[in-house]
Design a protein around this motif. Structure first.
Motif, PDB file in Angstrom:
ATOM      1  N   ALA A   1      45.305  15.213 137.872  1.00 10.76           N
ATOM      2  CA  ALA A   1      45.397  17.173 137.706  1.00 10.76           C
ATOM      3  C   ALA A   1      45.294  16.873 136.118  1.00 10.76           C
ATOM      4  CB  ALA A   1      47.358  16.709 137.653  1.00 10.76           C
ATOM      5  N   ILE A   2      44.920  18.412 136.204  1.00  6.90           N
ATOM      6  CA  ILE A   2      44.773  18.894 134.875  1.00  6.90           C
ATOM      7  C   ILE A   2      46.296  19.639 134.401  1.00  6.90           C
ATOM      8  CG2 ILE A   2      43.648  20.740 133.487  1.00  6.90           C
ATOM      9  CD1 ILE A   2      41.987  18.456 133.522  1.00  6.90           C
TER      10      ILE A   2
ATOM     11  N   ASP B   1      41.635   6.925 130.809  1.00  6.33           N
ATOM     12  CA  ASP B   1      42.057   7.777 131.714  1.00  6.33           C
ATOM     13  C   ASP B   1      41.047   8.486 132.936  1.00  6.33           C
ATOM     14  OD1 ASP B   1      43.748  11.024 132.560  1.00  6.33           O
ATOM     15  OD2 ASP B   1      41.968  11.745 132.915  1.00  6.33           O
ATOM     16  N   LEU B   2      41.513   7.495 134.145  1.00  5.62           N
ATOM     17  CA  LEU B   2      40.623   7.873 135.212  1.00  5.62           C
ATOM     18  C   LEU B   2      40.338   9.299 136.087  1.00  5.62           C
ATOM     19  CD1 LEU B   2      42.460   5.198 137.013  1.00  5.62           C
ATOM     20  CD2 LEU B   2      40.176   5.067 135.466  1.00  5.62           C
ATOM     21  N   SER B   3      40.957  10.209 135.534  1.00  2.53           N
ATOM     22  CA  SER B   3      40.723  11.374 136.494  1.00  2.53           C
ATOM     23  C   SER B   3      40.427  11.850 136.250  1.00  2.53           C
ATOM     24  CB  SER B   3      42.140  12.674 135.646  1.00  2.53           C
ATOM     25  OG  SER B   3      42.959  12.908 134.497  1.00  2.53           O
ATOM     26  N   ILE B   4      39.093  11.803 135.054  1.00  4.09           N
ATOM     27  CA  ILE B   4      37.859  12.481 134.446  1.00  4.09           C
ATOM     28  C   ILE B   4      37.392  12.800 134.546  1.00  4.09           C
ATOM     29  CG2 ILE B   4      37.499  11.370 132.234  1.00  4.09           C
ATOM     30  CD1 ILE B   4      38.766  15.209 132.332  1.00  4.09           C
TER      31      ILE B   4
ATOM     32  N   GLN C   1      48.176  21.399 120.123  1.00  2.00           N
ATOM     33  CA  GLN C   1      47.082  21.533 119.871  1.00  2.00           C
ATOM     34  C   GLN C   1      45.234  21.166 120.542  1.00  2.00           C
ATOM     35  OE1 GLN C   1      49.276  18.145 117.749  1.00  2.00           O
ATOM     36  NE2 GLN C   1      47.233  18.570 116.711  1.00  2.00           N
ATOM     37  N   VAL C   2      46.178  21.399 122.332  1.00  2.57           N
ATOM     38  CA  VAL C   2      44.989  21.557 122.720  1.00  2.57           C
ATOM     39  C   VAL C   2      45.535  22.859 123.828  1.00  2.57           C
ATOM     40  CG1 VAL C   2      43.862  19.366 122.633  1.00  2.57           C
ATOM     41  CG2 VAL C   2      45.968  19.714 124.264  1.00  2.57           C
ATOM     42  N   ASP C   3      44.653  22.953 124.997  1.00  2.00           N
ATOM     43  CA  ASP C   3      45.055  23.741 126.140  1.00  2.00           C
ATOM     44  C   ASP C   3      46.176  23.082 127.149  1.00  2.00           C
ATOM     45  OD1 ASP C   3      44.063  26.665 124.212  1.00  2.00           O
ATOM     46  OD2 ASP C   3      42.315  26.045 125.068  1.00  2.00           O
ATOM     47  N   ALA C   4      45.121  22.705 127.061  1.00  2.00           N
ATOM     48  CA  ALA C   4      45.471  21.536 128.599  1.00  2.00           C
ATOM     49  C   ALA C   4      45.424  19.733 128.391  1.00  2.00           C
ATOM     50  CB  ALA C   4      44.515  21.774 129.894  1.00  2.00           C
ATOM     51  N   VAL C   5      45.940  18.869 129.072  1.00  2.00           N
ATOM     52  CA  VAL C   5      45.535  17.791 129.221  1.00  2.00           C
ATOM     53  C   VAL C   5      45.224  17.272 130.569  1.00  2.00           C
ATOM     54  CG1 VAL C   5      46.493  17.090 127.422  1.00  2.00           C
ATOM     55  CG2 VAL C   5      48.062  17.043 129.447  1.00  2.00           C
ATOM     56  N   ALA C   6      43.974  16.090 130.309  1.00  2.00           N
ATOM     57  CA  ALA C   6      44.220  15.519 132.346  1.00  2.00           C
ATOM     58  C   ALA C   6      44.895  14.222 131.883  1.00  2.00           C
ATOM     59  CB  ALA C   6      41.930  15.090 132.232  1.00  2.00           C
ATOM     60  N   GLY C   7      44.933  14.115 133.607  1.00  2.00           N
ATOM     61  CA  GLY C   7      46.059  12.631 133.579  1.00  2.00           C
ATOM     62  C   GLY C   7      46.751  12.734 135.108  1.00  2.00           C
ATOM     63  N   PHE C   8      48.070  12.103 135.162  1.00  2.00           N
ATOM     64  CA  PHE C   8      48.578  12.323 135.988  1.00  2.00           C
ATOM     65  C   PHE C   8      49.288  12.847 136.200  1.00  2.00           C
ATOM     66  CE2 PHE C   8      47.057   7.060 136.879  1.00  2.00           C
ATOM     67  CZ  PHE C   8      45.959   7.790 137.300  1.00  2.00           C
ATOM     68  N   SER C   9      49.725  13.731 137.417  1.00  2.00           N
ATOM     69  CA  SER C   9      50.717  15.019 137.551  1.00  2.00           C
ATOM     70  C   SER C   9      52.563  14.218 137.235  1.00  2.00           C
ATOM     71  CB  SER C   9      50.850  15.911 138.261  1.00  2.00           C
ATOM     72  OG  SER C   9      50.773  14.585 140.326  1.00  2.00           O
ATOM     73  N   TYR C  10      52.801  13.281 138.179  1.00  2.00           N
ATOM     74  CA  TYR C  10      53.491  12.570 138.034  1.00  2.00           C
ATOM     75  C   TYR C  10      53.924  11.751 136.416  1.00  2.00           C
ATOM     76  CZ  TYR C  10      51.887   7.542 138.640  1.00  2.00           C
ATOM     77  OH  TYR C  10      51.826   6.580 138.635  1.00  2.00           O
TER      78      TYR C  10
ATOM     79  N   ALA D   1      51.560  24.375 133.787  1.00  2.00           N
ATOM     80  CA  ALA D   1      50.974  25.343 135.151  1.00  2.00           C
ATOM     81  C   ALA D   1      50.513  23.727 135.773  1.00  2.00           C
ATOM     82  CB  ALA D   1      49.193  25.660 134.532  1.00  2.00           C
ATOM     83  N   VAL D   2      50.776  22.846 136.752  1.00  2.00           N
ATOM     84  CA  VAL D   2      50.559  21.929 137.109  1.00  2.00           C
ATOM     85  C   VAL D   2      49.401  21.748 138.095  1.00  2.00           C
ATOM     86  CG1 VAL D   2      50.979  19.337 137.983  1.00  2.00           C
ATOM     87  CG2 VAL D   2      52.657  20.794 136.503  1.00  2.00           C
ATOM     88  N   LEU D   3      47.946  22.080 137.686  1.00  2.00           N
ATOM     89  CA  LEU D   3      46.789  22.025 138.432  1.00  2.00           C
ATOM     90  C   LEU D   3      46.667  20.610 139.139  1.00  2.00           C
ATOM     91  CD1 LEU D   3      44.395  24.071 136.061  1.00  2.00           C
ATOM     92  CD2 LEU D   3      46.341  25.329 137.740  1.00  2.00           C
ATOM     93  N   ARG D   4      46.883  20.218 140.379  1.00  2.00           N
ATOM     94  CA  ARG D   4      46.326  19.735 141.202  1.00  2.00           C
ATOM     95  C   ARG D   4      45.074  19.186 141.526  1.00  2.00           C
ATOM     96  NH1 ARG D   4      51.257  21.356 142.335  1.00  2.00           N
ATOM     97  NH2 ARG D   4      52.781  19.501 141.266  1.00  2.00           N
TER      98      ARG D   4
END
Length: 351
Positions: free
Chosen positions: A127-128, A153-156, A191-200, A217-220
Protein backbone atom coordinates in the motif's frame (compact mmCIF):
# COMPACT_ATOMS: atom_id res chain seq x y z
CA UNK A 1 10.93 -86.47 43.82
CA UNK A 2 9.53 -86.54 40.29
CA UNK A 3 6.65 -84.37 41.50
CA UNK A 4 9.08 -81.80 42.96
CA UNK A 5 11.12 -81.81 39.75
CA UNK A 6 7.97 -81.36 37.70
CA UNK A 7 6.85 -78.44 39.87
CA UNK A 8 10.31 -76.85 39.70
CA UNK A 9 10.42 -77.19 35.92
CA UNK A 10 6.97 -75.66 35.70
CA UNK A 11 8.00 -72.71 37.84
CA UNK A 12 11.14 -72.17 35.75
CA UNK A 13 9.12 -72.36 32.55
CA UNK A 14 6.65 -69.82 33.91
CA UNK A 15 9.46 -67.50 35.02
CA UNK A 16 11.12 -67.72 31.62
CA UNK A 17 7.80 -66.97 29.93
CA UNK A 18 7.18 -64.06 32.29
CA UNK A 19 10.65 -62.62 31.69
CA UNK A 20 10.14 -63.01 27.97
CA UNK A 21 6.83 -61.17 28.24
CA UNK A 22 8.42 -58.40 30.26
CA UNK A 23 11.28 -58.11 27.75
CA UNK A 24 8.88 -58.05 24.83
CA UNK A 25 6.75 -55.48 26.61
CA UNK A 26 9.79 -53.30 27.28
CA UNK A 27 10.83 -53.63 23.66
CA UNK A 28 7.34 -52.72 22.47
CA UNK A 29 7.32 -49.76 24.87
CA UNK A 30 10.67 -48.57 23.52
CA UNK A 31 9.41 -48.96 19.95
CA UNK A 32 6.23 -47.04 20.75
CA UNK A 33 8.30 -44.32 22.42
CA UNK A 34 10.47 -44.05 19.32
CA UNK A 35 7.36 -43.78 17.15
CA UNK A 36 5.99 -41.04 19.38
CA UNK A 37 9.16 -38.95 19.25
CA UNK A 38 8.07 -35.67 17.62
CA UNK A 39 9.75 -34.39 14.49
CA UNK A 40 11.74 -31.24 15.26
CA UNK A 41 10.70 -28.38 12.98
CA UNK A 42 12.22 -24.92 12.60
CA UNK A 43 9.83 -22.20 11.40
CA UNK A 44 11.21 -18.78 10.41
CA UNK A 45 9.14 -15.59 10.42
CA UNK A 46 10.52 -12.83 8.22
CA UNK A 47 9.94 -10.08 10.82
CA UNK A 48 9.55 -9.59 14.56
CA UNK A 49 6.49 -11.21 16.06
CA UNK A 50 3.22 -9.35 15.62
CA UNK A 51 -0.45 -10.15 15.00
CA UNK A 52 0.36 -11.31 11.48
CA UNK A 53 1.79 -14.50 12.98
CA UNK A 54 -1.36 -15.24 15.03
CA UNK A 55 -2.31 -18.47 13.17
CA UNK A 56 1.12 -19.98 13.88
CA UNK A 57 1.12 -18.82 17.49
CA UNK A 58 -2.36 -20.28 17.99
CA UNK A 59 -1.29 -23.58 16.43
CA UNK A 60 1.59 -23.71 18.89
CA UNK A 61 -0.33 -22.51 21.95
CA UNK A 62 -3.23 -24.91 21.43
CA UNK A 63 -1.01 -27.95 20.91
CA UNK A 64 -2.00 -28.36 17.26
CA UNK A 65 1.56 -28.92 16.09
CA UNK A 66 2.27 -31.44 18.82
CA UNK A 67 -0.96 -33.27 17.97
CA UNK A 68 0.51 -33.77 14.51
CA UNK A 69 3.71 -35.20 15.97
CA UNK A 70 5.73 -32.02 15.43
CA UNK A 71 7.90 -30.02 17.83
CA UNK A 72 7.90 -26.57 16.21
CA UNK A 73 10.37 -23.86 17.20
CA UNK A 74 9.62 -20.37 15.87
CA UNK A 75 12.48 -17.98 15.10
CA UNK A 76 12.57 -14.56 13.45
CA UNK A 77 14.88 -13.05 10.84
CA UNK A 78 15.08 -9.71 9.08
CA UNK A 79 13.15 -9.80 5.83
CA UNK A 80 11.85 -12.36 3.37
CA UNK A 81 15.20 -12.78 1.55
CA UNK A 82 16.82 -13.89 4.83
CA UNK A 83 13.95 -16.27 5.63
CA UNK A 84 14.11 -17.81 2.15
CA UNK A 85 17.88 -18.21 2.51
CA UNK A 86 17.39 -20.16 5.76
CA UNK A 87 15.02 -22.57 4.06
CA UNK A 88 17.36 -22.87 1.07
CA UNK A 89 20.33 -23.81 3.25
CA UNK A 90 18.26 -26.15 5.43
CA UNK A 91 18.61 -24.30 8.74
CA UNK A 92 14.83 -23.76 8.66
CA UNK A 93 12.24 -26.25 7.48
CA UNK A 94 9.47 -23.74 6.87
CA UNK A 95 9.29 -19.96 6.59
CA UNK A 96 6.58 -17.34 6.22
CA UNK A 97 7.64 -15.02 3.40
CA UNK A 98 6.35 -12.65 0.76
CA UNK A 99 5.51 -14.96 -2.16
CA UNK A 100 6.57 -12.26 -4.62
CA UNK A 101 10.07 -12.33 -3.18
CA UNK A 102 10.06 -16.12 -3.61
CA UNK A 103 9.17 -15.63 -7.28
CA UNK A 104 12.23 -13.40 -7.76
CA UNK A 105 14.45 -15.74 -5.73
CA UNK A 106 13.57 -18.72 -7.91
CA UNK A 107 15.04 -16.89 -10.90
CA UNK A 108 18.53 -16.90 -9.40
CA UNK A 109 21.04 -19.21 -11.01
CA UNK A 110 21.23 -22.46 -9.05
CA UNK A 111 18.34 -21.56 -6.73
CA UNK A 112 16.89 -24.67 -5.07
CA UNK A 113 13.31 -25.52 -6.12
CA UNK A 114 11.66 -24.04 -3.06
CA UNK A 115 7.91 -23.71 -3.36
CA UNK A 116 5.10 -22.19 -1.37
CA UNK A 117 2.64 -24.74 0.00
CA UNK A 118 0.15 -22.48 1.79
CA UNK A 119 -0.95 -18.87 1.22
CA UNK A 120 -2.02 -16.99 4.34
CA UNK A 121 -2.50 -13.51 2.83
CA UNK A 122 -4.78 -13.98 -0.16
CA UNK A 123 -4.19 -10.33 -1.03
CA UNK A 124 -0.85 -8.60 -0.74
CA UNK A 125 -0.68 -5.93 1.97
CA UNK A 126 1.26 -3.57 -0.35
CA UNK A 127 0.00 0.00 0.00
CA UNK A 128 0.80 3.66 -0.30
CA UNK A 129 -0.23 5.26 2.99
CA UNK A 130 -0.80 9.00 2.62
CA UNK A 131 -2.12 12.05 4.45
CA UNK A 132 -5.36 13.41 3.05
CA UNK A 133 -4.37 16.78 4.45
CA UNK A 134 -1.54 16.74 1.89
CA UNK A 135 -4.09 16.50 -0.93
CA UNK A 136 -3.99 12.72 -1.48
CA UNK A 137 -7.31 10.89 -1.56
CA UNK A 138 -6.87 8.44 -4.45
CA UNK A 139 -3.89 6.94 -6.24
CA UNK A 140 -3.96 9.53 -9.03
CA UNK A 141 -3.36 12.26 -6.44
CA UNK A 142 0.13 10.87 -5.82
CA UNK A 143 1.53 12.70 -8.86
CA UNK A 144 3.79 15.55 -7.82
CA UNK A 145 4.10 14.22 -4.28
CA UNK A 146 6.99 12.82 -2.22
CA UNK A 147 6.80 9.20 -1.07
CA UNK A 148 9.08 7.85 1.63
CA UNK A 149 10.52 4.44 0.71
CA UNK A 150 12.57 2.19 3.00
CA UNK A 151 15.49 0.37 1.40
CA UNK A 152 14.09 -3.02 2.39
CA UNK A 153 10.55 -2.24 1.24
CA UNK A 154 9.09 -4.88 -1.08
CA UNK A 155 5.97 -2.99 -2.13
CA UNK A 156 7.93 -0.42 -4.13
CA UNK A 157 9.12 -3.15 -6.50
CA UNK A 158 5.62 -3.37 -7.96
CA UNK A 159 5.00 0.37 -7.84
CA UNK A 160 6.18 1.11 -11.44
CA UNK A 161 3.82 -1.52 -12.88
CA UNK A 162 0.95 -0.30 -10.69
CA UNK A 163 1.57 3.30 -11.72
CA UNK A 164 1.56 2.43 -15.44
CA UNK A 165 -1.65 0.43 -15.09
CA UNK A 166 -3.30 3.45 -13.49
CA UNK A 167 -1.92 6.07 -15.88
CA UNK A 168 0.37 7.69 -13.32
CA UNK A 169 3.61 9.29 -14.46
CA UNK A 170 6.28 7.74 -12.25
CA UNK A 171 8.71 10.56 -13.08
CA UNK A 172 6.37 13.00 -11.34
CA UNK A 173 6.57 11.10 -8.04
CA UNK A 174 9.64 11.71 -5.89
CA UNK A 175 10.81 8.61 -4.05
CA UNK A 176 12.61 9.66 -0.88
CA UNK A 177 14.85 6.93 0.56
CA UNK A 178 14.51 6.44 4.29
CA UNK A 179 15.22 3.93 7.03
CA UNK A 180 12.35 1.59 7.88
CA UNK A 181 12.59 2.78 11.48
CA UNK A 182 11.51 6.32 10.57
CA UNK A 183 8.86 5.48 7.98
CA UNK A 184 5.87 6.35 10.16
CA UNK A 185 7.54 9.16 12.16
CA UNK A 186 8.44 11.22 9.08
CA UNK A 187 4.93 10.91 7.67
CA UNK A 188 3.31 11.83 10.96
CA UNK A 189 5.71 14.80 11.16
CA UNK A 190 4.76 15.91 7.64
CA UNK A 191 8.24 15.50 6.13
CA UNK A 192 6.80 13.44 3.26
CA UNK A 193 3.33 13.22 1.72
CA UNK A 194 3.07 9.43 1.82
CA UNK A 195 5.04 6.27 2.52
CA UNK A 196 5.22 2.92 0.76
CA UNK A 197 4.73 -0.13 2.93
CA UNK A 198 2.23 -2.65 4.25
CA UNK A 199 -1.27 -1.47 5.11
CA UNK A 200 -1.49 -3.53 8.30
CA UNK A 201 1.82 -2.14 9.53
CA UNK A 202 2.20 1.49 8.45
CA UNK A 203 -1.46 2.51 8.58
CA UNK A 204 -2.06 0.93 11.98
CA UNK A 205 1.20 2.31 13.38
CA UNK A 206 0.32 5.81 12.18
CA UNK A 207 -3.04 5.71 13.93
CA UNK A 208 -1.19 4.64 17.05
CA UNK A 209 1.09 7.68 16.66
CA UNK A 210 -1.93 9.96 16.80
CA UNK A 211 -2.57 10.59 13.09
CA UNK A 212 -6.37 10.91 12.83
CA UNK A 213 -8.01 8.05 10.96
CA UNK A 214 -9.89 10.49 8.74
CA UNK A 215 -6.57 12.01 7.63
CA UNK A 216 -5.19 8.69 6.39
CA UNK A 217 -5.58 7.50 2.82
CA UNK A 218 -4.64 3.82 2.62
CA UNK A 219 -4.17 3.16 -1.10
CA UNK A 220 -4.01 -0.63 -1.31
CA UNK A 221 -2.36 -2.00 -4.43
CA UNK A 222 -5.02 -4.73 -4.54
CA UNK A 223 -7.71 -2.06 -4.99
CA UNK A 224 -5.91 -0.68 -8.05
CA UNK A 225 -5.39 -3.82 -10.13
CA UNK A 226 -2.44 -5.52 -8.43
CA UNK A 227 -2.97 -9.31 -8.60
CA UNK A 228 -0.24 -10.23 -6.11
CA UNK A 229 -0.75 -12.71 -3.32
CA UNK A 230 0.93 -11.89 -0.01
CA UNK A 231 2.58 -13.94 2.70
CA UNK A 232 2.90 -17.67 2.20
CA UNK A 233 4.46 -20.71 3.86
CA UNK A 234 7.44 -22.16 2.00
CA UNK A 235 9.08 -25.51 2.71
CA UNK A 236 12.57 -26.96 2.34
CA UNK A 237 12.49 -29.29 -0.71
CA UNK A 238 14.43 -32.04 1.09
CA UNK A 239 11.91 -32.14 3.94
CA UNK A 240 9.00 -32.11 1.49
CA UNK A 241 10.47 -35.12 -0.33
CA UNK A 242 11.55 -37.11 2.74
CA UNK A 243 8.67 -36.38 5.13
CA UNK A 244 5.57 -35.36 3.15
CA UNK A 245 3.27 -36.39 6.01
CA UNK A 246 5.06 -33.95 8.32
CA UNK A 247 4.43 -31.17 5.81
CA UNK A 248 0.76 -32.12 5.58
CA UNK A 249 0.49 -32.24 9.36
CA UNK A 250 2.13 -28.83 9.69
CA UNK A 251 -0.38 -27.31 7.27
CA UNK A 252 -3.34 -28.97 8.97
CA UNK A 253 -2.23 -27.39 12.24
CA UNK A 254 -1.80 -23.96 10.60
CA UNK A 255 -5.25 -24.19 9.00
CA UNK A 256 -6.90 -24.96 12.34
CA UNK A 257 -4.81 -22.18 13.90
CA UNK A 258 -6.13 -19.81 11.24
CA UNK A 259 -9.73 -20.89 11.93
CA UNK A 260 -9.22 -20.25 15.64
CA UNK A 261 -7.69 -16.84 14.90
CA UNK A 262 -10.66 -15.85 12.74
CA UNK A 263 -13.12 -17.15 15.32
CA UNK A 264 -11.40 -15.73 18.40
CA UNK A 265 -9.23 -12.77 17.34
CA UNK A 266 -9.02 -11.33 20.85
CA UNK A 267 -7.76 -14.60 22.31
CA UNK A 268 -5.31 -14.92 19.41
CA UNK A 269 -3.97 -11.44 20.13
CA UNK A 270 -3.57 -12.31 23.81
CA UNK A 271 -1.38 -15.27 22.82
CA UNK A 272 0.71 -13.11 20.47
CA UNK A 273 1.16 -10.22 22.91
CA UNK A 274 2.19 -12.62 25.69
CA UNK A 275 5.15 -13.62 23.51
CA UNK A 276 6.10 -10.07 22.45
CA UNK A 277 8.50 -7.76 24.22
CA UNK A 278 6.29 -4.85 25.28
CA UNK A 279 3.53 -5.43 22.72
CA UNK A 280 0.31 -3.41 22.85
CA UNK A 281 -2.85 -5.52 22.95
CA UNK A 282 -4.98 -2.72 21.51
CA UNK A 283 -2.55 -2.07 18.66
CA UNK A 284 -2.16 -5.75 17.77
CA UNK A 285 -5.90 -6.35 17.86
CA UNK A 286 -6.38 -3.47 15.43
CA UNK A 287 -3.60 -4.93 13.28
CA UNK A 288 -5.18 -8.38 13.25
CA UNK A 289 -8.63 -7.04 12.43
CA UNK A 290 -7.11 -5.14 9.49
CA UNK A 291 -5.36 -8.27 8.27
CA UNK A 292 -8.45 -10.41 8.49
CA UNK A 293 -10.67 -8.00 6.56
CA UNK A 294 -8.14 -6.86 3.95
CA UNK A 295 -5.76 -9.75 3.40
CA UNK A 296 -6.96 -13.07 4.81
CA UNK A 297 -10.73 -13.40 4.62
CA UNK A 298 -11.24 -12.26 1.02
CA UNK A 299 -14.01 -13.16 -1.41
CA UNK A 300 -11.70 -15.67 -3.09
CA UNK A 301 -11.01 -17.38 0.25
CA UNK A 302 -14.70 -17.51 1.12
CA UNK A 303 -15.35 -19.24 -2.21
CA UNK A 304 -12.30 -21.48 -2.50
CA UNK A 305 -11.07 -22.02 1.04
CA UNK A 306 -7.94 -20.93 2.90
CA UNK A 307 -4.41 -21.71 1.77
CA UNK A 308 -4.70 -22.32 -1.97
CA UNK A 309 -4.23 -20.16 -5.04
CA UNK A 310 -5.92 -19.50 -8.36
CA UNK A 311 -3.18 -20.57 -10.84
CA UNK A 312 -4.41 -18.10 -13.50
CA UNK A 313 -4.25 -15.23 -11.01
CA UNK A 314 -0.78 -16.24 -9.81
CA UNK A 315 0.37 -16.31 -13.43
CA UNK A 316 -1.02 -12.82 -13.96
CA UNK A 317 0.81 -11.60 -10.86
CA UNK A 318 4.05 -13.04 -12.26
CA UNK A 319 3.39 -11.09 -15.46
CA UNK A 320 3.07 -7.91 -13.37
CA UNK A 321 6.40 -8.64 -11.69
CA UNK A 322 7.93 -9.26 -15.13
CA UNK A 323 7.06 -5.71 -16.19
CA UNK A 324 10.02 -4.46 -14.13
CA UNK A 325 11.97 -7.62 -13.26
CA UNK A 326 13.96 -9.25 -16.04
CA UNK A 327 13.53 -12.99 -15.56
CA UNK A 328 16.20 -15.27 -16.94
CA UNK A 329 13.38 -17.76 -17.31
CA UNK A 330 9.89 -16.70 -16.34
CA UNK A 331 8.42 -19.21 -13.86
CA UNK A 332 4.94 -20.66 -14.11
CA UNK A 333 2.47 -20.86 -11.24
CA UNK A 334 3.38 -24.56 -10.84
CA UNK A 335 7.03 -23.60 -10.31
CA UNK A 336 6.05 -21.41 -7.36
CA UNK A 337 3.15 -23.15 -5.63
CA UNK A 338 2.53 -26.82 -4.79
CA UNK A 339 -0.98 -27.66 -3.59
CA UNK A 340 -0.18 -31.33 -3.06
CA UNK A 341 0.22 -30.96 0.71
CA UNK A 342 -3.07 -29.18 1.35
CA UNK A 343 -6.05 -31.06 2.77
CA UNK A 344 -9.19 -31.45 0.62
CA UNK A 345 -11.36 -28.40 0.09
CA UNK A 346 -13.83 -29.29 2.83
CA UNK A 347 -10.95 -29.09 5.30
CA UNK A 348 -10.08 -25.56 4.19
CA UNK A 349 -13.46 -23.85 3.88
CA UNK A 350 -14.12 -20.94 6.23
CA UNK A 351 -17.40 -21.37 8.10
Amino acid sequence: MRVIQTITCGILTALIALLGFVWMGAGASRAASEVRQPIAIQLSLDRPLDAGAAPFVMASARGLFSAEGLAVTINTVTGSPAAIARVAEGSSDFAVVDINELIRFRDKSGAPPIKAVFVLFNKSPYAIVARKSRGIHTLSDIEGKTVGVAESDLSIRLWPALARHNGIKTASVKLYKISAAVREPILSAGQVDAVAGFSYLSAVNLRDRGVPDDDLAVLRYADYGCEAYGFAVIVNPALAAAKPEAVKGFLRAVIVGTHLTLKEPERAVDEVVSRMDGGSRELELQRLQTLISDNILTGEVKRNGIGGIDPARLDRSIDQIAEDFKFQKRPSAADIFDDGFLPPLDGRLIN
